[in-house]
Design a protein around this motif. Structure first.
Motif, PDB file in Angstrom:
ATOM      1  N   GLY A 270       0.802  -1.201   0.000  1.00 15.41           N
ATOM      2  CA  GLY A 270       0.000   0.000   0.000  1.00 15.41           C
ATOM      3  C   GLY A 270       0.843   1.262   0.000  1.00 15.41           C
ATOM      4  O   GLY A 270       0.533   2.217   0.703  1.00 15.41           O
TER       5      GLY A 270
ATOM      6  N   GLU B 212       1.521  -2.109  10.961  1.00 23.80           N
ATOM      7  CA  GLU B 212       0.088  -1.828  10.820  1.00 23.80           C
ATOM      8  C   GLU B 212      -0.486  -2.503   9.581  1.00 23.80           C
ATOM      9  O   GLU B 212      -1.587  -3.068   9.621  1.00 23.80           O
ATOM     10  CB  GLU B 212      -0.137  -0.319  10.739  1.00 23.80           C
ATOM     11  N   LYS B 213       0.261  -2.453   8.472  1.00 22.29           N
ATOM     12  CA  LYS B 213      -0.203  -3.097   7.242  1.00 22.29           C
ATOM     13  C   LYS B 213      -0.303  -4.612   7.415  1.00 22.29           C
ATOM     14  O   LYS B 213      -1.259  -5.239   6.965  1.00 22.29           O
ATOM     15  CB  LYS B 213       0.749  -2.785   6.084  1.00 22.29           C
ATOM     16  N   THR B 214       0.664  -5.193   8.092  1.00 21.24           N
ATOM     17  CA  THR B 214       0.661  -6.641   8.309  1.00 21.24           C
ATOM     18  C   THR B 214      -0.509  -7.052   9.194  1.00 21.24           C
ATOM     19  O   THR B 214      -1.196  -8.041   8.918  1.00 21.24           O
ATOM     20  CB  THR B 214       1.984  -7.087   8.944  1.00 21.24           C
TER      21      THR B 214
ATOM     22  N   PRO C  46       4.007   2.084   1.284  1.00 20.06           N
ATOM     23  CA  PRO C  46       4.541   2.606   2.549  1.00 20.06           C
ATOM     24  C   PRO C  46       5.715   3.543   2.286  1.00 20.06           C
ATOM     25  O   PRO C  46       6.544   3.303   1.434  1.00 20.06           O
ATOM     26  CB  PRO C  46       5.008   1.353   3.287  1.00 20.06           C
TER      27      PRO C  46
END
Length: 170
Positions: free
Chosen positions: A124, A151-153, A126
């Motif tokens: 996304g 946070e994405k994970t 980063p």
């Protein structure tokens, strides 16, 4: 029928005095019986005690090594004869097991995933770090890249988690 053989039978076996069919039965029995294996080893030990020793073990070892070295050298006609390929050609591994093939497959899969956008949607976009704005006091705070990635994970894992584990219906 798989009975233990006595010591005298094993001694005859070691001295090669048994008929072939009895010898085969002994070999089959020896394969699975530890007690008879010990008797067999005892007979071998008794036979070895009666054998003459080598007079010069160093000379024997040198002769063995010399003969081994001679057998390792290829004959001159073997090299030139295409019907008898060298040992290196016989030991070739299949192309599917070569490291180059594995690297090529890994590169192809990586290119496929990159071209379809799997990595793009996973990450996304980063940034190496981002500035976060607090709504209450309008101050800037630096958020490290590792926190963004974490946070994405977590978001990805939450989307994979079944609904019933989150308390909902399937």
């Amino acid at each position: 029928m798989n009975q233990h053989r006595p010591l005298d039978i094993w001694m005859q076996y070691v001295n090669d005095e048994l008929p072939p069919e009895e010898r085969e039965r002994c070999e089959a029995h020896l394969d699975g019986c530890d007690a008879c294996l010990e008797l067999y080893m005892e007979c071998i030990g008794q036979l070895a005690a009666g054998l003459p020793g080598l007079p010069d073990t160093d000379a024997f070892a040198a002769a063995v090594m010399q003969r081994w070295a001679e057998e390792q050298l290829p004959a001159p006609d073997v090299k030139d004869n295409p019907a008898n390929p060298p040992a290196e050609r016989k030991r070739r591994i299949p192309w599917t097991q070569s490291p180059f093939f594995h690297y090529a497959v890994a590169a192809a899969i990586t290119l496929l995933l990159m071209s379809t956008g799997v990595f793009h949607s996973l990450m996304g976009h980063p940034e190496p770090g981002r500035i976060s704005y607090s709504a209450s006091d309008r101050t800037e705070a630096y958020v490290p890249f590792s926190e963004v990635l974490l946070e994405k994970t977590i978001g990805l894992l939450d989307s994979i988690q079944p609904k019933h584990e989150r308390g909902g219906a399937r």
